[in-house]
Design an enzyme around this catalytic site. Structure first.
Site, short mmCIF file in Angstrom:
data_model
loop_
_atom_site.label_atom_id
_atom_site.label_comp_id
_atom_site.label_asym_id
_atom_site.label_seq_id
_atom_site.Cartn_x
_atom_site.Cartn_y
_atom_site.Cartn_z
N ARG A 76 5.50 12.90 -6.25
CA ARG A 76 6.55 13.26 -7.22
C ARG A 76 6.71 14.75 -7.44
NH1 ARG A 76 4.09 8.59 -8.47
NH2 ARG A 76 5.49 6.83 -8.68
N HIS A 105 8.71 10.74 -3.25
CA HIS A 105 8.72 10.45 -1.82
C HIS A 105 10.04 10.82 -1.12
CE1 HIS A 105 4.82 8.82 -2.29
NE2 HIS A 105 5.11 7.57 -2.52
N HIS A 144 1.93 6.70 4.71
CA HIS A 144 1.73 5.83 3.55
C HIS A 144 1.21 4.44 3.95
CE1 HIS A 144 2.50 4.23 -0.48
NE2 HIS A 144 2.82 5.44 -0.88
N GLU A 149 -3.65 8.89 1.17
CA GLU A 149 -2.53 9.73 1.61
C GLU A 149 -2.94 11.20 1.61
OE1 GLU A 149 0.95 8.52 -0.88
OE2 GLU A 149 -0.44 6.97 -1.47
#
Ligand code: BGC
Length: 345
Positions: free
Chosen positions: A80, A105, A175, A312
């Site tokens: 974000r 994203h 992801h 991630e």
């Protein structure tokens, strides 16, 4: 090693392919140029039996319906950015508000839902994308190159490469949701993260800017331990994030372009292990508290929270708004060149 491709479907009249890289041992990975997505990873367990250790779908429709970024390459900015805006060179850039007041994203035109060009090389599958100036609100015409390779020592390497014609922010990750047992949920997987600090978030999963020590908290994974050991504690960070959804800094050796250890995952029943290495400065551990698939996954059932875990490797969330975080600024004519390695045992 054998690399092959088969037709997977059409998106906006563009051809989507499913690529397989396989070894004589039977171990293989599959990737598709839709979202440069990692579709499967078939790895041996402790008895040599093969099983798929990442979540996904067995057809393109599954990926088209997915809102979980399942296996995708995420960009231009993974995670974000607060208030969907950032300032660069005295200009404020406004991004897609696709997550309340924030952007997540890459916004509505994120890389996860784009059809990349593709190429098979001698030992890799390469995906190419031109992201135009202003896409998602981000500056610069950015040329992206994502390269997947899989060696016979069970090492999957993803190389992220990009250039821009205007200063911009760039933060790409993969992801994939891992489940080393290949079924059930990941709560009994064991996790180790070398970091002694993590980023605190607010209720909207945005970093407050504070790096907090993990010692003595449910966030301490410096010793390998079960994911569910402390996940249900009455802790505000865990409650807001429905479990782990937190960024851990990685110590990057100065002047080293070699991927550094970021995380280890172990599943005792199958005996499978995954060691993650990266050149990026952090790993976001997401225990998938919000996972919810619209269509059944490869196993035939709809995915639920904690069916997989994401590791991630990325720049810190909201880093364009925190000058003390490692910078994700990519200057005009500079080269973005990062690698993440997933070593399976
Ligand atoms: C984020 C989560 C988010 C998920 C799906 C993860 O990378 O950290 O907050 O719910 O992606 O968007």
């Amino acid at each position: 090693m054998n690399i092959s491709k088969q037709f997977f479907g059409l998106v906006d009249e563009k051809e989507v392919w499913l690529f397989s890289i396989s070894h004589d041992s039977g171990a293989s990975i599959q990737i598709t140029n839709y979202g440069a997505t990692w579709v499967s990873a078939v790895m041996p367990d402790k008895n040599g039996d093969l099983g798929d250790v990442i979540l996904g779908y067995d057809n393109l429709n599954g990926y088209l319906s997915d809102t979980n970024y399942m296996g995708s390459i995420v960009g231009r900015f993974a995670n974000r950015i607060k208030n969907a805006s950032f300032n660069l060179n005295n200009h404020t850039y406004f991004l897609d508000k696709n997550d309340g007041e924030n952007t997540n994203h890459g916004g509505y035109s994120g890389f996860h839902s784009q059809v990349f060009e593709s190429e098979i090389t001698e030992n890799a599958v390469v995906f190419l994308l031109k992201s135009p100036d202003g896409e998602g609100g981000y500056p610069g015409n950015v040329d992206i190159r994502i390269c997947y390779s899989f060696s016979d020592d069970l090492k999957v390497r993803i190389n992220f490469w990009a250039t821009t014609d205007k200063d911009t922010c760039l933060n790409m990750t993969n992801h994939a949701y891992f489940n080393l047992r290949g079924s059930g949920n990941i709560l009994k997987h064991q996790l180790q993260i070398p970091s002694t600090e993590m980023l605190e978030t607010n209720e909207n999963y945005i970093p407050t800017g504070k790096l907090v020590p993990v010692t003595g908290t449910p966030f301490d994974f410096t010793r390998m331990r079960r994911v569910d050991e402390r996940i249900n504690e009455n802790n505000q960070q865990l409650i807001w994030n429905r479990g782990y959804n937190h960024c851990y800094p990685i110590s990057i050796m100065p002047d080293s372009d070699q991927p550094q250890p970021a995380a280890r995952l172990f599943e005792p029943v199958s005996g499978r292990q995954l060691h993650l290495f990266t050149t990026l400065p952090s790993v976001l551990v997401y225990s998938a508290g919000f996972l919810d698939s619209k269509l059944p996954g490869k196993s035939g059932i709809n995915y639920q929270p904690a069916d997989g875990i994401c590791l991630e490797a990325q720049f810190y969330p909201d880093s364009p708004n925190h000058p003390h975080f490692p910078s994700c600024l990519l200057r005009k004519d500079e080269i973005y060149n990062h690698s993440t390695e997933y070593r399976f045992f």
